[in-house]
Scaffold this active site. Structure first.
Site, PDB file in Angstrom:
ATOM      1  N   HIS A 121       0.896  -1.249  -0.040  1.00 26.16           N
ATOM      2  CA  HIS A 121       0.159  -0.044   0.162  1.00 26.16           C
ATOM      3  C   HIS A 121       0.652   1.203  -0.041  1.00 26.16           C
ATOM      4  O   HIS A 121       0.233   2.373   0.093  1.00 26.16           O
ATOM      5  CB  HIS A 121      -1.063   0.159   1.255  1.00 26.16           C
ATOM      6  CG  HIS A 121      -0.429   0.185   2.586  1.00 26.16           C
ATOM      7  ND1 HIS A 121       0.545  -0.869   2.951  1.00 26.16           N
ATOM      8  CD2 HIS A 121      -0.237   1.413   3.502  1.00 26.16           C
ATOM      9  CE1 HIS A 121       1.092  -0.364   4.200  1.00 26.16           C
ATOM     10  NE2 HIS A 121       0.487   1.149   4.478  1.00 26.16           N
ATOM     11  N   HIS A 149       1.287   6.767  -0.353  1.00 26.69           N
ATOM     12  CA  HIS A 149       0.592   5.927   0.507  1.00 26.69           C
ATOM     13  C   HIS A 149      -0.632   5.897  -0.100  1.00 26.69           C
ATOM     14  O   HIS A 149      -1.515   6.838  -0.388  1.00 26.69           O
ATOM     15  CB  HIS A 149       0.848   6.750   1.741  1.00 26.69           C
ATOM     16  CG  HIS A 149       0.298   5.713   3.022  1.00 26.69           C
ATOM     17  ND1 HIS A 149      -0.984   5.424   3.164  1.00 26.69           N
ATOM     18  CD2 HIS A 149       0.885   4.980   3.898  1.00 26.69           C
ATOM     19  CE1 HIS A 149      -1.097   4.691   4.149  1.00 26.69           C
ATOM     20  NE2 HIS A 149       0.073   4.271   4.520  1.00 26.69           N
TER      21      HIS A 149
END
Length: 173
Positions: free
Chosen positions: A80, A95
């Site tokens: 992620h 992110h």
């Protein structure tokens, strides 16, 4: 058919890159969407600036593109997030989502590995936005510059919306 059903196990299918600025000191939008001030991101680590200044994007699509040309210096096991060292020295964190680490990698696929050199606009992360939302998580994509002080600061773009590859932030480098 889900997002990842479109990709073979060997990863043969890969999204095309998007046009992105290669100008020194420019950090590009990793996807198209509406800007979110980092102070308004629903994660105190970001909103309090602990990972540097930046912007969030409440976006469209399921691909996060490289915000800079540079080297991948870190990836997460849950796919992620990616840290990049730009060719001009900026250390950039990409992110996807808030608290998405809780998905333990489900719905994410990283297309690069540590040590790879990428160009701004190259696809880095595939993610299943609908899964993130189904789990009640925030799908804001956040870009910060973790070494902004060394670079003389970071300035965000003006406006409410960006297109993948557009300038998002500029540094003094």
């Amino acid at each position: 058919m889900g997002l990842f059903d479109r990709f073979s196990p060997a990863g043969a299918a890969r999204p095309d890159s998007v046009a992105a600025s290669q100008a020194p000191g420019t950090i590009c939008a990793p996807l198209t969407g509406s800007l979110v001030q980092v102070k308004d991101v629903a994660d105190p680590v970001f909103s309090q600036g602990m990972l540097g200044p930046g912007l969030g994007i409440s976006g469209e699509g399921d691909v996060a593109y490289a915000p800079v040309s540079g080297t991948v210096i870190a990836t997460t096991s849950t796919s992620h997030a990616i840290a990049l060292k730009a060719d001009d020295g900026a250390e950039v964190l990409l992110h996807v989502g808030v608290d998405t680490v809780a998905l333990r990698g489900r719905g994410f696929k990283t297309l690069v590995k540590q040590g790879d050199h990428v160009s701004a606009g190259d696809p880095l992360i595939l993610f299943d936005r609908s899964l993130i939302r189904e789990r009640g998580l925030d799908d804001t994509v956040i870009v910060t510059v973790t070494n902004a002080d060394e670079l003389g600061g970071v300035s965000p773009v003006e406006g409410a919306d960006v297109t993948a590859g557009d300038a998002l932030l500029t540094t003094a480098c």
